[in-house]
Every structure is written in structure tokens, then in C-alpha cells.
Design a protein around this motif. Structure first.
Motif, PDB file in Angstrom:
ATOM      1  N   ASP A 104       3.850  13.139  -9.159  1.00 20.48           N
ATOM      2  CA  ASP A 104       2.924  13.270 -10.176  1.00 20.48           C
ATOM      3  C   ASP A 104       2.279  11.986 -10.539  1.00 20.48           C
ATOM      4  O   ASP A 104       2.547  11.108  -9.800  1.00 20.48           O
ATOM      5  N   HIS A 105       1.400  12.027 -11.509  1.00 22.15           N
ATOM      6  CA  HIS A 105       0.598  10.800 -11.823  1.00 22.15           C
ATOM      7  C   HIS A 105       1.741   9.820 -12.214  1.00 22.15           C
ATOM      8  O   HIS A 105       1.415   8.671 -11.970  1.00 22.15           O
ATOM      9  N   ASP A 106       2.728   9.952 -13.113  1.00 15.84           N
ATOM     10  CA  ASP A 106       3.690   9.034 -13.511  1.00 15.84           C
ATOM     11  C   ASP A 106       4.228   8.234 -12.208  1.00 15.84           C
ATOM     12  O   ASP A 106       4.645   7.260 -12.202  1.00 15.84           O
ATOM     13  N   TYR A 107       4.572   9.058 -11.226  1.00 21.19           N
ATOM     14  CA  TYR A 107       5.135   8.549  -9.947  1.00 21.19           C
ATOM     15  C   TYR A 107       4.180   7.439  -9.391  1.00 21.19           C
ATOM     16  O   TYR A 107       4.657   6.566  -8.869  1.00 21.19           O
ATOM     17  N   LEU A 108       2.877   7.924  -8.995  1.00 21.10           N
ATOM     18  CA  LEU A 108       2.013   7.115  -8.655  1.00 21.10           C
ATOM     19  C   LEU A 108       1.783   5.769  -9.312  1.00 21.10           C
ATOM     20  O   LEU A 108       1.850   4.868  -8.851  1.00 21.10           O
ATOM     21  N   VAL A 109       2.010   5.815 -10.818  1.00 21.36           N
ATOM     22  CA  VAL A 109       1.695   4.595 -11.682  1.00 21.36           C
ATOM     23  C   VAL A 109       3.155   3.816 -11.630  1.00 21.36           C
ATOM     24  O   VAL A 109       2.908   2.477 -11.235  1.00 21.36           O
ATOM     25  N   ARG A 110       3.975   4.379 -11.627  1.00 19.76           N
ATOM     26  CA  ARG A 110       5.361   3.652 -11.567  1.00 19.76           C
ATOM     27  C   ARG A 110       5.605   2.933 -10.211  1.00 19.76           C
ATOM     28  O   ARG A 110       6.353   1.813 -10.146  1.00 19.76           O
ATOM     29  N   ASN A 111       5.098   3.481  -9.167  1.00 19.59           N
ATOM     30  CA  ASN A 111       5.287   2.982  -7.692  1.00 19.59           C
ATOM     31  C   ASN A 111       3.859   2.025  -7.109  1.00 19.59           C
ATOM     32  O   ASN A 111       3.794   1.866  -5.952  1.00 19.59           O
ATOM     33  N   ASN A 112       3.031   1.973  -8.023  1.00 22.57           N
ATOM     34  CA  ASN A 112       1.779   1.329  -7.629  1.00 22.57           C
ATOM     35  C   ASN A 112       1.083   1.994  -6.381  1.00 22.57           C
ATOM     36  O   ASN A 112       0.742   1.203  -5.422  1.00 22.57           O
ATOM     37  N   ILE A 113       1.115   3.170  -6.184  1.00 26.18           N
ATOM     38  CA  ILE A 113       0.688   3.915  -4.853  1.00 26.18           C
ATOM     39  C   ILE A 113      -0.972   3.963  -5.192  1.00 26.18           C
ATOM     40  O   ILE A 113      -1.341   4.623  -6.045  1.00 26.18           O
ATOM     41  N   GLU A 114      -1.565   3.642  -4.170  1.00 23.96           N
ATOM     42  CA  GLU A 114      -2.961   3.560  -4.071  1.00 23.96           C
ATOM     43  C   GLU A 114      -3.652   3.795  -2.569  1.00 23.96           C
ATOM     44  O   GLU A 114      -2.659   3.220  -1.754  1.00 23.96           O
ATOM     45  N   ILE A 115      -4.482   4.190  -2.396  1.00 23.89           N
ATOM     46  CA  ILE A 115      -5.250   4.508  -0.983  1.00 23.89           C
ATOM     47  C   ILE A 115      -5.349   3.195  -0.504  1.00 23.89           C
ATOM     48  O   ILE A 115      -5.871   2.053  -1.107  1.00 23.89           O
ATOM     49  N   GLY A 116      -4.881   2.947   0.913  1.00 23.78           N
ATOM     50  CA  GLY A 116      -4.981   1.672   1.624  1.00 23.78           C
ATOM     51  C   GLY A 116      -3.535   0.847   1.549  1.00 23.78           C
ATOM     52  O   GLY A 116      -3.314   0.052   2.320  1.00 23.78           O
ATOM     53  N   ASN A 117      -2.676   1.405   0.641  1.00 23.45           N
ATOM     54  CA  ASN A 117      -1.136   0.684   0.622  1.00 23.45           C
ATOM     55  C   ASN A 117      -0.595   0.988   2.004  1.00 23.45           C
ATOM     56  O   ASN A 117      -0.885   2.137   2.735  1.00 23.45           O
ATOM     57  N   LYS A 118       0.131   0.057   2.553  1.00 18.74           N
ATOM     58  CA  LYS A 118       0.873   0.163   3.872  1.00 18.74           C
ATOM     59  C   LYS A 118       2.240   0.069   3.538  1.00 18.74           C
ATOM     60  O   LYS A 118       2.613  -0.864   2.805  1.00 18.74           O
TER      61      LYS A 118
ATOM     62  N   ASN B  55       0.360  23.086  -9.160  1.00 18.82           N
ATOM     63  CA  ASN B  55       1.460  22.959 -10.292  1.00 18.82           C
ATOM     64  C   ASN B  55       1.404  21.501 -10.783  1.00 18.82           C
ATOM     65  O   ASN B  55       2.190  20.956 -11.388  1.00 18.82           O
ATOM     66  N   GLY B  56       0.350  20.922 -10.712  1.00 14.39           N
ATOM     67  CA  GLY B  56       0.159  19.466 -11.357  1.00 14.39           C
ATOM     68  C   GLY B  56       0.726  18.429 -10.433  1.00 14.39           C
ATOM     69  O   GLY B  56       0.884  17.340 -10.759  1.00 14.39           O
ATOM     70  N   ARG B  57       1.108  18.832  -9.172  1.00 19.25           N
ATOM     71  CA  ARG B  57       1.706  17.711  -8.130  1.00 19.25           C
ATOM     72  C   ARG B  57       0.564  17.213  -7.596  1.00 19.25           C
ATOM     73  O   ARG B  57      -0.681  17.853  -7.560  1.00 19.25           O
ATOM     74  N   ILE B  58       0.902  15.952  -7.100  1.00 18.03           N
ATOM     75  CA  ILE B  58      -0.165  15.276  -6.263  1.00 18.03           C
ATOM     76  C   ILE B  58       0.400  15.043  -4.917  1.00 18.03           C
ATOM     77  O   ILE B  58       1.387  14.786  -4.655  1.00 18.03           O
ATOM     78  N   ALA B  59      -0.591  15.298  -3.918  1.00 16.33           N
ATOM     79  CA  ALA B  59      -0.339  15.066  -2.621  1.00 16.33           C
ATOM     80  C   ALA B  59      -0.796  13.612  -1.983  1.00 16.33           C
ATOM     81  O   ALA B  59      -2.025  13.285  -2.159  1.00 16.33           O
ATOM     82  N   VAL B  60       0.297  12.974  -1.566  1.00 16.52           N
ATOM     83  CA  VAL B  60      -0.067  11.470  -0.866  1.00 16.52           C
ATOM     84  C   VAL B  60       0.088  11.727   0.460  1.00 16.52           C
ATOM     85  O   VAL B  60       1.062  11.908   1.217  1.00 16.52           O
TER      86      VAL B  60
END
Length: 129
Positions: A90-104, A60-65
Motif C-alpha cells: 500500500d502507500h505506507d509500504y512505498l513510503v516506508r521503503n522509499n520505493i520509486e520507479i527506477g530503483n534497482k 482494494n487499495g493495494r498498489i502493484a509494483v
């Protein structure tokens, strides 16, 4: 004038006292079932690292982190951030929180060790909006 009592005021006071005592009785009797649920928790301070970001299986357009916890019972298998926080990512959540692979992220995991209460609480020491 001395020694007279306004009976309507004393009846109101008596009713208020009875209502108060009844309220205390109800609260303590309702709480008694919970008082049998004594639980001990073990708090583990650890890190959670983002190891994967992919489309959520619901489609449904959600993203699994996907998180890898370094300690606690959560370290036995990868965890999904949205499920842990009861949020739709979702994509906006990732951008808003600077979520990237490798973040701890520093987290505190409270795990039940005895009793029958809620099994675990996770507190992120990082603001995720």
C-alpha cells in the motif's frame, strides 16, 4: 545388595529406548519420500528494477509494483513485487521503503533445474519492511 536391579527403573529405561528407536524409525520413514525428491538449483545474481507503480487490479487499495528482472527465468516477463514477496503493498509500504520507479535491487533467484521441488526462491539483498 550387589547384583540387584530396580525393575521399575529398567522398565522405564527400556520403554525410553523403544520410544527413541520408534521415533528414529518414524522420522526416517517420513523422510524417505522426500529423499526421492532430489533437486538441483541454479542461483542467478541479478538486478530487479522498478518499472511501474500502479493501482493493483484487485481494486482494494493495494498498489502493484512492477519489476523488470535483468536475468533469470523471471526476466521473460514483468513481475509484481507483492506477489513475489507474498505481501500486500500500500502507500505506507512505498513510503516506508522509499520505493520509486527506477530503483534497482540486487536479488538472488534460485531456480530449479532438475527435480520436482519448489520452482524458485527470490532473495532481495535489500531490507523491505
Amino acid at each position: 545388595m550387589f547384583g540387584t536391579v530396580n525393575s521399575s527403573n529398567s522398565k522405564k529405561l527400556g520403554s525410553a529406548i523403544i520410544a527413541f528407536v520408534l521415533l528414529i524409525f518414524i522420522l526416517t520413514s517420513c523422510g524417505s519420500s522426500n529423499s526421492n525428491e532430489h533437486c538441483d538449483y541454479n542461483k542467478v545474481e541479478t538486478l530487479a528494477e522498478i518499472i511501474d507503480i500502479k493501482p493493483h487490479p484487485d481494486g482494494n487499495g493495494r498498489i502493484a509494483v512492477i519489476l523488470d528482472f535483468k536475468a533469470s527465468k523471471l526476466a521473460f516477463e514483468d513481475q509484481e513485487l507483492g506477489e513475489l514477496r507474498s505481501q500486500k503493498i500500500d502507500h505506507d509500504y512505498l513510503v516506508r521503503n522509499n520505493i520509486e520507479i527506477g530503483n534497482k535491487y540486487e536479488v538472488v533467484v534460485s531456480e530449479i533445474i532438475t527435480g520436482n521441488c519448489t520452482p524458485k526462491f527470490i532473495s532481495f539483498n535489500h531490507s523491505l519492511e
